[in-house]
Enzyme design. Structure first.
Site, PDB file in Angstrom:
ATOM      1  N   HIS A 369       0.824  -1.197   0.000  1.00  0.00           N
ATOM      2  CA  HIS A 369       0.000   0.000   0.000  1.00  0.00           C
ATOM      3  C   HIS A 369       0.865   1.256   0.000  1.00  0.00           C
ATOM      4  CE1 HIS A 369      -2.986   2.772   2.252  1.00  0.00           C
ATOM      5  NE2 HIS A 369      -3.364   2.674   0.981  1.00  0.00           N
ATOM      6  N   ARG A 370       0.775   2.028  -1.090  1.00  0.00           N
ATOM      7  CA  ARG A 370       1.588   3.233  -1.285  1.00  0.00           C
ATOM      8  C   ARG A 370       3.083   2.914  -1.187  1.00  0.00           C
ATOM      9  NH1 ARG A 370      -1.869   7.488   2.557  1.00  0.00           N
ATOM     10  NH2 ARG A 370      -3.927   6.800   1.837  1.00  0.00           N
ATOM     11  N   GLU A 396       1.148  -0.474  -4.881  1.00  0.00           N
ATOM     12  CA  GLU A 396       0.044   0.466  -5.119  1.00  0.00           C
ATOM     13  C   GLU A 396       0.566   1.889  -4.972  1.00  0.00           C
ATOM     14  OE1 GLU A 396      -3.299   3.124  -3.883  1.00  0.00           O
ATOM     15  OE2 GLU A 396      -1.626   2.452  -2.651  1.00  0.00           O
ATOM     16  N   ASP A 398      -0.458   6.245  -5.843  1.00  0.00           N
ATOM     17  CA  ASP A 398      -1.502   7.213  -6.178  1.00  0.00           C
ATOM     18  C   ASP A 398      -0.914   8.248  -7.133  1.00  0.00           C
ATOM     19  OD1 ASP A 398      -3.616   6.487  -3.936  1.00  0.00           O
ATOM     20  OD2 ASP A 398      -1.665   6.627  -2.943  1.00  0.00           O
ATOM     21  N   HIS A 411      -0.354  11.003  -2.856  1.00  0.00           N
ATOM     22  CA  HIS A 411      -1.713  10.713  -2.428  1.00  0.00           C
ATOM     23  C   HIS A 411      -2.510  11.971  -2.132  1.00  0.00           C
ATOM     24  CE1 HIS A 411      -4.892   9.795   0.542  1.00  0.00           C
ATOM     25  NE2 HIS A 411      -5.042   8.680  -0.165  1.00  0.00           N
ATOM     26  N   GLU A 470      -3.484   4.073  -8.823  1.00  0.00           N
ATOM     27  CA  GLU A 470      -4.774   4.676  -8.483  1.00  0.00           C
ATOM     28  C   GLU A 470      -4.842   6.107  -8.995  1.00  0.00           C
ATOM     29  OE1 GLU A 470      -7.491   6.163  -4.702  1.00  0.00           O
ATOM     30  OE2 GLU A 470      -5.944   4.640  -4.355  1.00  0.00           O
ATOM     31  N   LYS A 472      -6.265   9.602  -8.758  1.00  0.00           N
ATOM     32  CA  LYS A 472      -6.997  10.472  -7.837  1.00  0.00           C
ATOM     33  C   LYS A 472      -8.035  11.257  -8.625  1.00  0.00           C
ATOM     34  CE  LYS A 472      -6.127  10.131  -4.266  1.00  0.00           C
ATOM     35  NZ  LYS A 472      -6.476   9.014  -3.344  1.00  0.00           N
ATOM     36  N   ASP A 586      -0.128  -2.634   4.345  1.00  0.00           N
ATOM     37  CA  ASP A 586       1.032  -1.814   4.695  1.00  0.00           C
ATOM     38  C   ASP A 586       2.228  -2.665   5.064  1.00  0.00           C
ATOM     39  OD1 ASP A 586      -0.287   0.670   4.397  1.00  0.00           O
ATOM     40  OD2 ASP A 586      -1.236   0.441   6.364  1.00  0.00           O
TER      41      ASP A 586
END
Length: 615
Positions: A369-370, A396, A398, A411, A470, A472, A586
């Protein structure tokens, strides 16, 4: 048995190097071509059936679609031809060994082509079916290991094998299949060496094995048990060496995840090597059995110290010298082109990744995640590299655009949290955004970390880790969907990237830019039938809303299920049992440890750490 093993060893040694090279190169070349061809057929049939993914939920409906059956039949026929060519090459090489004669790689290839063409010319179509059955039987352990990595077959197998009646049934089934294969054990020699039609060849095989099948099966079991023992010793040694290296050089928090991944790759390599040597051992043993059983009892008594020679010349060796030289040149050119193309395709597969059409049939994958956002500042190159270190399947990130339409990885729209600047990213140029420090908030060691562009991330990740990008939500006028799709196409990473968003309109625009880019709809709650939308390939949903019924419904419609954000060990196990396709977390190292960690590997790692600590 001792005499049989010595004869098998002798017949294998005559052309061992050429056999190993032939099988490895042929399986790599033919395997890559076959995988690509099947993948193309799969994509075509999926598109005609209206599915995005092939899943166990929609497999039945997919197979009954009018376009699917011809594609399956074509793939099956192609597989039978490929394994028959390999069988013909092995028979050619071992026939030469029976004459105590060396044969080079081109001779094996030529014999494989001639023998295969002879079967086609004589309309021995049954030999192709027999070759496929023989291939499955000889590679049964490899295929069984592959099946345990198919979701949810691994769960089903585990439950089935816990039932005594099921175990007994499995034993009976394997016994029946093996019994059916025994009479045709020597049919390849009867058809390819004695030039018989298949029906006559089967009769000849049955006659040769009459009253001797127990000896023949026992001999094959013996050589395969010896091979399996050697492979198990090699795997144990590889696991121990990997554990030592991981203990010494890997970060402690990711050590078990790295060891699990390394052991998994080592297993694949050893399984491939085992399959290569298994087919060589089996065909060597069968060659010995064929020539021994073909002799009269007196000849068998006279050949105690000498391997029997059957006076028959291979089809390829019947070619006159001038024509043989011409054919050798053509075979050399053909093999060079084949090897070069195979090498290119292997590199392409490793660098650009495989199609994700059937990815949901594999193990539950892990997304960082991120990036690895608990080990490095989120959405930075440092976090992405940490995700690679933790063996995540996906990273992942953003993305949004700056004022000058550069796609960057970040993000928050407002940069106050990560950079201490109270400004919107969309109001800044890329150079202005690039001048900010987005690492100091996380720790002094990351001071000076910059906001990366998507282009920079794609360059760094190509061939190394897949990306979940992802988008935004920046409003209808934003060109973010088209810019992102354009970059993915430019870098040739459609099989390495998926694009997600909370905006269905954005996903629709991505599909308009390139229908082959995978898209995922991000849901905060699990209400409605969003998985039926034609513009999405999977749903990405909060883990607390996931149910088995939802997963099954998505899979039946050919869609995948990604869940976020799963950090608890118990919840990771629960998501895997529900059959989700991807866990966004995470803690990617923790997820790999929980989902696929081997207790034996963990104990070995702890033992080595303790030894080094007190050493």
């Amino acid at each position: 048995m001792k005499h049989f093993l010595r004869q098998t060893d002798e017949v294998i040694k005559w052309n061992l190097r050429q056999l190993v090279v032939f099988v490895i190169l042929y399986r790599l070349a033919a395997g890559i071509f076959y995988i690509r061809a099947v993948n193309g057929l799969l994509r075509f049939s999926l598109s005609m059936a209206g599915y995005s993914y092939l899943t166990l939920g929609n497999l039945g409906a997919f197979l009954w679609h009018p376009f699917t059956l011809p594609c399956v039949a074509l793939a099956l026929m192609g597989g039978m031809v490929l394994v028959t060519v390999e069988t013909a090459g092995l028979v050619t090489a071992f026939q030469a060994s029976a004459y105590s004669r060396k044969m080079d790689l081109l001779g094996i290839l030529g014999g494989a082509a001639v023998n295969t063409w002879d079967q086609i010319r004589r309309r021995n179509w049954q030999i192709f079916v027999a070759s496929l059955g023989n291939y499955i039987l000889m590679n049964s352990y490899l295929l069984a290991r592959l099946l345990t990595k198919v979701k949810p077959v691994d769960f089903v197998l585990e439950e089935v094998l816990n039932l005594p009646a099921a175990r007994l049934g499995l034993v009976i089934l394997m016994t029946v299949l093996s019994a059916a294969a025994v009479p045709s054990m020597l049919v390849f020699w009867a058809c390819m060496v004695e030039q018989k039609r298949f029906r006559d060849g089967l009769r000849r095989s049955t006659e040769l094995l009459k009253g001797r099948w127990i000896k023949a099966v026992g001999a094959l079991v013996c050589v395969n048990v010896l091979l399996m023992g050697g492979l198990m010793l090699l795997y144990g040694a590889a696991m121990a060496l990997a554990a030592v290296l991981v203990t010494l050089f890997a970060d402690s928090y990711a050590a078990l995840a790295v060891l699990t991944a390394v052991c998994g790759k080592a297993e694949i390599i050893l399984l491939f090597a085992g399959a290569v040597f298994a087919v060589i051992l089996d065909f060597g043993a069968l060659t010995v059995l064929y020539y021994r059983f073909s002799q009269s009892r007196r000849e068998q008594e006279d050949s105690a110290k000498r391997y029997p020679v059957r006076r028959r010349t291979e089809a390829f060796m019947r070619i006159v010298p001038g024509r043989r030289e011409i054919m050798r040149r053509w075979l050399l050119l053909f093999s060079g082109v084949l090897a070069g193309t195979a090498a290119f395709l292997i590199f392409d597969m490793a660098y650009n990744g495989m199609s994700s059409d059937w990815s949901v049939l594999g193990q539950t994958e892990i997304t960082a995640h991120r990036g690895s956002s608990k080990m490095a500042p989120e959405n930075t190159m440092a976090a992405i590299f940490k995700a690679m270190d933790e063996m995540a399947d996906y990273c992942e990130i953003d993305v949004q655009t700056t004022a000058d339409d550069v796609v960057v990885v970040c993000h928050d729209r407002n940069l106050k949290r990560v950079a201490g600047v109270d400004r919107l990213l969309t109001d800044m140029t890329f150079e202005q955004a690039r001048s900010l420090d987005v690492g100091s908030y996380f720790g002094e060691e990351y001071a000076g970390e910059k906001i990366p562009s998507l282009r920079e991330v794609l360059e760094a990740c190509k061939g190394r880790i897949r990306l979940n990008i992802e988008l935004k939500s920046l409003g209808e006028k934003s060109s973010l969907p088209e810019l992102t799709a354009g970059l993915i196409k430019e870098y040739g990473m459609k099989d390495q990237c998926v694009v997600t968003s909370v905006s269905l309109e954005y996903l629709k625009r991505v599909k308009a830019a390139d229908p082959d880019i995978r898209t995922g709809y991000i849901l905060a709650a699990g209400y409605g039938s969003y998985y039926k939308n034609e513009f999405i390939d999977f749903i990405s949903i909060r883990s607390s809303f996931v149910t088995r019924k939802m997963v099954e419904a998505a899979h039946e419609n050919g869609k995948g299920v990604h869940v976020w954000t799963v950090d608890d060990r118990g919840e990771m196990k629960q998501m895997r049992l529900l059959g989700v396709d991807n866990i966004i977390t995470d803690y990617p190292a923790r997820a790999r440890e929980v989902l696929y960690g081997d207790p034996g590997a963990k104990n070995l790692l702890e033992f080595l750490k303790m030894g080094l600590k007190h050493g």
